[in-house]
Motif scaffolding. Structure first.
Motif, mmCIF file in Angstrom:
data_model
loop_
_atom_site.group_PDB
_atom_site.id
_atom_site.type_symbol
_atom_site.label_atom_id
_atom_site.label_comp_id
_atom_site.label_asym_id
_atom_site.label_seq_id
_atom_site.Cartn_x
_atom_site.Cartn_y
_atom_site.Cartn_z
ATOM 1 N N TYR A 7 0.823 -1.203 0.000
ATOM 2 C CA TYR A 7 0.000 0.000 0.000
ATOM 3 C C TYR A 7 0.862 1.260 0.000
ATOM 4 N N SER A 8 0.640 2.095 -0.961
ATOM 5 C CA SER A 8 1.343 3.377 -0.969
ATOM 6 C C SER A 8 0.451 4.364 -1.694
ATOM 7 N N GLN A 9 0.670 5.601 -1.440
ATOM 8 C CA GLN A 9 -0.201 6.598 -2.052
ATOM 9 C C GLN A 9 0.598 7.822 -2.435
ATOM 10 N N LYS A 28 -7.577 8.318 -8.298
ATOM 11 C CA LYS A 28 -8.443 9.502 -8.239
ATOM 12 C C LYS A 28 -7.765 10.581 -7.410
ATOM 13 N N THR A 29 -8.089 11.852 -7.682
ATOM 14 C CA THR A 29 -7.491 12.921 -6.884
ATOM 15 C C THR A 29 -8.078 12.907 -5.473
ATOM 16 N N THR A 30 -7.242 13.228 -4.517
ATOM 17 C CA THR A 30 -7.703 13.259 -3.127
ATOM 18 C C THR A 30 -8.029 14.698 -2.725
ATOM 19 N N ASP A 31 -8.719 14.830 -1.595
ATOM 20 C CA ASP A 31 -9.120 16.161 -1.133
ATOM 21 C C ASP A 31 -7.897 16.907 -0.573
ATOM 22 N N TYR A 32 -7.996 18.215 -0.511
ATOM 23 C CA TYR A 32 -6.890 19.020 0.017
ATOM 24 C C TYR A 32 -7.373 19.907 1.173
ATOM 25 N N ARG A 85 -8.568 11.039 1.348
ATOM 26 C CA ARG A 85 -9.905 10.660 0.896
ATOM 27 C C ARG A 85 -10.099 11.087 -0.555
ATOM 28 N N SER A 86 -10.727 10.271 -1.349
ATOM 29 C CA SER A 86 -10.999 10.651 -2.730
ATOM 30 C C SER A 86 -12.467 10.347 -3.040
ATOM 31 N N GLN A 129 -15.270 13.519 6.689
ATOM 32 C CA GLN A 129 -14.190 13.824 5.738
ATOM 33 C C GLN A 129 -12.899 13.072 5.997
ATOM 34 N N GLY A 130 -12.792 12.393 7.129
ATOM 35 C CA GLY A 130 -11.530 11.758 7.500
ATOM 36 C C GLY A 130 -10.902 12.518 8.655
#
Ligand SMILES: NC(=O)c1ccc[n+]([C@@H]2O[C@H](COP(=O)([O-])OP(=O)(O)OC[C@H]3O[C@@H](n4cnc5c(N)ncnc54)[C@H](O)[C@@H]3O)[C@@H](O)[C@H]2O)c1
Ligand SMILES: [Zn+2]
Length: 469
Positions: free
Chosen positions: A30-32, A41-45, A259-260, A273-274
């Motif tokens: 697992y890596s991101q 997919k793009t993740t939230d910022y 999160r995406s 939202q995490g």
């Protein structure tokens, strides 16, 4: 309506059975990359904090009539359950409404652990009453029912599943204006007075799901610790376990920036939202209070200090998880309560079998945190250190240490031992797992967490086995 929901869940199941496991707890690969989820997919910022206004103080309930007067309310719906309608918290609210000349109608048919049907009955009452404000007096069951009644009465042409979270519902954003809702919590557990969440049992699938939108959060939460003195010990314990799990799960949830997808508009950013730096503060603080006061609050109804602090802790944890979300304990709890057979919880004055929410959540917590610790061992160890003295502990042992701490906590409070005590056996595991699957999207809508739940089925990681023992 039920067929459409079933089809959506079946589609989700098919997709997931094809998917390879990228569970952050078990996949060593697992890596991101920053800004992207494992699926590309793009993740939230960004994250956003939404909280109801909160007023705290012994006796503060008597102000409710003045609040409604200040809001200009003339036709108020007072919601509660049958048991509470006979108890002082509701009487205090009614006295204040009468004293301040507020017209109101009482709806006391809230179901403890509400269902779609009980929500619909409350919604019908709200639609017919054309109310201009709502007051909910009770625990999570009452506050959630009132949020749903307010929402659908304000959006009378919507179908019930429109606002229910996907995949069971359509998860439409709420764009209609709602009426003011004042929540008066009488349990110290859900933190529902602070959150934009309303949970119910979707009987067609025998699972719990909910509506999650900032728009439905109460306008004001009146947290009056005097009400907690009437709570039976069993309700104090189970609602306290809910606080414990809200704090632990929100603190160990996937961080918001992982999160995406990244929402295309702020209105599409989910309520859950995490984990994020602001929610973390509330979660850790709530946990400290639970560590200090929960056992005292259960054991002695006259311990005003303990019961008052737990009432606050419930709101603290609500502010945290209401914006960060929860994960596996809650995701797995919904079929545990939804599939209940004959279990009846001590101290719950209801006419139907019931696994209280807090109990359904906490029973899996030792197995869950053993499993999730591999993703963030430092956070798991930190929380164990708040709950117990673990000075000699090593970070790689975080999962088992937190699990043992929780087991001891539950043992000390004489909690029913495991799912078997609620009437479940190994034969129930497929149904429990099936009921858990749709929760991934609702509880924490990020694919890694969805896979975390799903990982249970294809790879038989042993979590389910652990639950029944
Ligand atoms: N909206 C959210 O953010 C959120 C979060 C967690 C749980 N929930 C939901 O909340 C529900 C559980 O709510 P809960 O645990 O607060 O309990 P509850 O509302 O289900 O009430 C449990 C029982 O306690 C009694 N009771 C409540 N307060 C009392 C008091 N002061 N004195 C005497 N009796 C009292 C009630 O009459 C009822 O019989 C579940 O449906 C759960 O899914 C919602
Ligand atoms: Zn909960």
């Amino acid at each position: 309506m039920a067929a459409a929901a079933r089809a959506r869940v079946a589609h989700l199941l098919r997709q997931l059975q094809r998917a390879a496991c990228q569970c952050p707890s078990h996949s060593h690969t697992y890596s991101q990359a920053p800004g992207f989820s494992p699926s590309g997919k793009t993740t939230d910022y960004a994250f956003e904090m939404a909280v109801s206004n909160i007023r705290y103080g012994a006796g503060v309930t008597k102000e409710v009539g003045m609040d409604l007067q200040n809001m200009g309310a003339t036709n108020v719906c007072l919601m509660t359950d049958k048991n509470l309608s006979q108890l002082p918290p509701v009487q205090t609210v009614m006295d204040s409404l009468v004293k301040n000349g507020i017209n109101f109608k009482v709806y006391d048919n809230v179901r403890v652990e509400p269902t779609q049907r009980s929500f619909m009955e409350a919604i019908e009452f709200a639609k017919k009453g054309a109310f201009d404000a709502y007051v909910a007096v009770g625990g999570g069951s009452t506050m959630d029912t009132c949020k749903a009644a307010n929402l659908y009465a304000s959006s009378p042409h919507s179908e019930f599943l429109d606002y229910v979270s996907a995949p069971i519902g359509k998860g439409k954003p709420v764009t209609v204006p709602l009426k003011p809702l004042i929540a008066v919590p009488t349990t110290s557990g859900t933190g529902s007075e602070t959150t934009g969440v309303a949970v119910f049992d979707y009987e067609h699938l025998k699972v719990k799901t909910g509506i999650a939108s900032r728009a439905i959060k109460p306008t004001l939460g009146l947290i009056d610790p005097l009400h907690t003195r009437h709570m039976p010990d069993g309700v104090v314990a189970n609602s306290g376990f809910d606080v414990l799990c809200h704090a632990l799960e929100s603190y160990t949830a996937l961080p918001y920036h992982m999160r995406s997808p990244c929402p295309s508009s702020p209105i599409a950013r989910p309520a859950y939202q995490g984990s994020n730096p602001i929610s973390d503060i509330w979660a850790v603080h709530a946990l400290r209070i639970v560590a200090k006061y929960l056992k005292r609050a259960v054991r002695n109804p006259d311990d005003v200090e303990a019961r008052s602090n737990m009432h606050l802790a419930s709101a603290f944890a609500g502010i945290g998880f209401g914006n960060a979300g929860v994960h596996l304990c809650h995701g797995m709890s919904y079929p545990i309560s939804g599939l209940v057979k004959t279990y009846r919880a001590k101290d719950y004055n209801v006419d139907h079998p019931l696994v209280p929410h807090g109990l359904s959540v906490v029973l899996t917590s030792p197995a869950v945190f053993t499993f999730t610790a591999q993703m963030s061992p430092e956070r798991h160890l930190e929380t164990a250190g708040i709950l117990a003295d673990i000075r000699t502990a090593r970070t790689p042992d975080a999962g088992p240490i937190l699990a043992d701490t929780l087991r001891k906590f539950l043992f000390d409070l004489d909690v029913d031992d495991g799912l078997a005590a609620l009437g479940y056996s190994k034969a129930d595991i497929p149904a429990l797992v099936k009921g858990t699957l749709p929760q991934g999207a609702y509880e924490n809508p990020d694919p890694p967490f969805l896979f975390l739940c799903l990982y249970i089925i294809p790879l038989k990681c042993g979590l389910c086995e652990a639950l029944v023992i």
